[in-house]
Design an enzyme around this catalytic site. Structure first.
Site, PDB file in Angstrom:
ATOM      1  N   ASP A 151       0.567  -0.155  11.305  1.00 31.71           N
ATOM      2  CA  ASP A 151      -0.336  -0.082  10.923  1.00 31.71           C
ATOM      3  C   ASP A 151      -1.120   0.137  13.334  1.00 31.71           C
ATOM      4  O   ASP A 151      -1.443   0.515  13.288  1.00 31.71           O
ATOM      5  CB  ASP A 151      -0.833  -1.363  10.934  1.00 31.71           C
ATOM      6  CG  ASP A 151      -0.888  -2.750  11.646  1.00 31.71           C
ATOM      7  OD1 ASP A 151       0.031  -2.468  12.190  1.00 31.71           O
ATOM      8  OD2 ASP A 151      -1.022  -3.501  11.573  1.00 31.71           O
ATOM      9  N   SER A 152      -0.064   0.488  13.400  1.00 31.91           N
ATOM     10  CA  SER A 152       0.051   1.178  15.242  1.00 31.91           C
ATOM     11  C   SER A 152      -0.719   2.341  14.854  1.00 31.91           C
ATOM     12  O   SER A 152      -0.748   2.679  16.374  1.00 31.91           O
ATOM     13  CB  SER A 152       1.846   0.942  15.590  1.00 31.91           C
ATOM     14  OG  SER A 152       2.524   2.267  14.498  1.00 31.91           O
ATOM     15  N   ASP A 192       2.244   0.624   5.866  1.00 30.88           N
ATOM     16  CA  ASP A 192       2.031  -1.035   6.494  1.00 30.88           C
ATOM     17  C   ASP A 192       1.496  -2.339   6.276  1.00 30.88           C
ATOM     18  O   ASP A 192      -0.082  -0.902   6.774  1.00 30.88           O
ATOM     19  CB  ASP A 192       2.198  -1.206   8.162  1.00 30.88           C
ATOM     20  CG  ASP A 192       2.610  -2.233   9.169  1.00 30.88           C
ATOM     21  OD1 ASP A 192       2.990  -3.017   8.408  1.00 30.88           O
ATOM     22  OD2 ASP A 192       2.459  -2.041  10.446  1.00 30.88           O
ATOM     23  N   LYS A 223       4.927  -3.059   3.727  1.00 34.12           N
ATOM     24  CA  LYS A 223       5.380  -3.991   5.202  1.00 34.12           C
ATOM     25  C   LYS A 223       4.345  -5.213   5.451  1.00 34.12           C
ATOM     26  O   LYS A 223       3.414  -4.782   5.393  1.00 34.12           O
ATOM     27  CB  LYS A 223       6.394  -3.475   6.662  1.00 34.12           C
ATOM     28  CG  LYS A 223       6.199  -4.242   7.410  1.00 34.12           C
ATOM     29  CD  LYS A 223       7.221  -3.562   8.489  1.00 34.12           C
ATOM     30  CE  LYS A 223       6.092  -2.886   9.652  1.00 34.12           C
ATOM     31  NZ  LYS A 223       4.645  -4.629   9.817  1.00 34.12           N
ATOM     32  N   GLU A 266       2.799  -7.588   8.017  1.00 34.22           N
ATOM     33  CA  GLU A 266       3.005  -9.490   9.110  1.00 34.22           C
ATOM     34  C   GLU A 266       3.391 -10.785   8.500  1.00 34.22           C
ATOM     35  O   GLU A 266       2.569 -11.204   7.799  1.00 34.22           O
ATOM     36  CB  GLU A 266       2.593  -8.948   9.715  1.00 34.22           C
ATOM     37  CG  GLU A 266       2.687  -7.478  10.959  1.00 34.22           C
ATOM     38  CD  GLU A 266       1.810  -7.049  12.051  1.00 34.22           C
ATOM     39  OE1 GLU A 266       1.446  -8.176  12.582  1.00 34.22           O
ATOM     40  OE2 GLU A 266       2.024  -5.915  13.031  1.00 34.22           O
ATOM     41  N   GLU A 298      10.650  -7.848  16.131  1.00 38.30           N
ATOM     42  CA  GLU A 298      10.145  -6.901  17.048  1.00 38.30           C
ATOM     43  C   GLU A 298      10.275  -8.641  17.817  1.00 38.30           C
ATOM     44  O   GLU A 298       9.943  -9.376  18.260  1.00 38.30           O
ATOM     45  CB  GLU A 298       8.866  -6.976  16.536  1.00 38.30           C
ATOM     46  CG  GLU A 298       8.131  -6.569  17.233  1.00 38.30           C
ATOM     47  CD  GLU A 298       7.039  -5.384  17.231  1.00 38.30           C
ATOM     48  OE1 GLU A 298       6.625  -5.355  15.730  1.00 38.30           O
ATOM     49  OE2 GLU A 298       6.310  -4.899  18.242  1.00 38.30           O
TER      50      GLU A 298
END
Ligand code: KIV
Length: 269
Positions: A42-43, A81, A111, A113, A179
């Site tokens: 999602d970057s 993500d 993925k 968070e 991270e």
């Protein structure tokens, strides 16, 4: 094709490489270069969609980019993500959004968070056949609470991360991204769990490393302090585009070689 089992076999034996990609052309390059896992991060919010952060990224946007990346990837594992608020609030909505990435777009895993709110969800998804990569430490979707600074410098927060890592492993996560946490904490988490850890700004003792594509190739205007530029693509692109502009403006492009004439139309012009 790389599977989640392959990654688990690699852990502790050979370093796992993971890199983001957001489109088919880039995914082809990443895949052909031998990267094990392509993350459709999602970057993309900051890296390619022009947002300040990842919060505005939608499920439809991630789905569209996952489809493109899956079409450009032959060997690597493709991980979708999940964007901010697409999971964690309502279970059936979370399952639907995550499932869509595998069922409709060709991802191999998702993925999330992670935090206390993703333990049960990780178990539910894993039960349904949706492999989950967990993500602890700096989780950019929580930027409004944490900023972008290194997380878990103190003992209490470090212990919380260690506990959450164990809980997500027990819930069925197949790997864990760590991270921007202290390298000695990442090393301890790697030691404490059996699933592979993949670090970003977390030192060299994780089972693998992940970075953002635009940082690695030198395309990003700004990169985080823990990233490394292995190329200078931004300058090369700027040079190529300037040369194109100059060539069109000066009339040196196109030449007769860049098009063909129809003899039948010779009398027209
Ligand atoms: O969105 C992303 O690219 C990520 C990686 C930096 C781990 O979450």
């Amino acid at each position: 094709m790389t599977t989640v089992r392959d990654l688990q076999t690699m852990a502790g034996e050979e370093p796992i490489t993971m890199l983001t990609a957001y489109d088919a052309a880039t995914a082809e390059i990443v895949d052909e270069s031998g990267v094990d896992v392509v993350l459709v991060g999602d970057s993309m919010g900051n890296a390619v969609l022009g947002h300040e952060n990842t919060l505005p990224v939608t499920v439809d946007e991630v789905a569209s980019h996952v489809g493109a990346v899956a079409r450009g990837t032959e060997d690597a594992l493709v991980v979708a993500d999940m964007p901010f608020l697409s999971f964690g609030a309502d279970e059936s909505e979370s399952v639907k959004n995550c499932g869509r990435m595998l069922k409709e777009e060709g991802a191999n895993a998702v993925k999330l968070e992670s935090g206390p709110h993703t333990i049960e969800l990780t178990e539910r998804l894993a039960d349904l056949g949706i492999p989950v990569m967990a993500h602890l430490g700096l989780t950019p979707q929580s930027v409004n609470q944490t900023g972008y600074t290194q997380q878990a410098d103190g003992r209490e927060e470090a212990e919380t991360i260690l506990d959450l890592a164990r809980e997500h492993e027990a819930a069925g996560a197949f790997a864990l991204v760590l991270e921007h946490v202290p390298a000695n904490l990442a090393a301890q988490v790697t030691e404490a769990i059996d699933i592979p850890t993949i670090g970003i700004g977390a030192g060299g003792q994780c089972d693998g490393q992940v970075l953002v594509f635009t940082d690695v190739v030198g395309m990003a205007e700004r990169s985080p302090p823990f990233a490394e530029q292995f190329g200078d693509v931004r300058s090369e692109m700027r040079e190529a585009v300037s040369e194109y502009v100059d060539a069109v403006e000066s009339g040196s492009f196109p030449t007769a070689d860049h098009a063909s004439r129809s003899e039948e139309l010779d009398d027209l012009y």
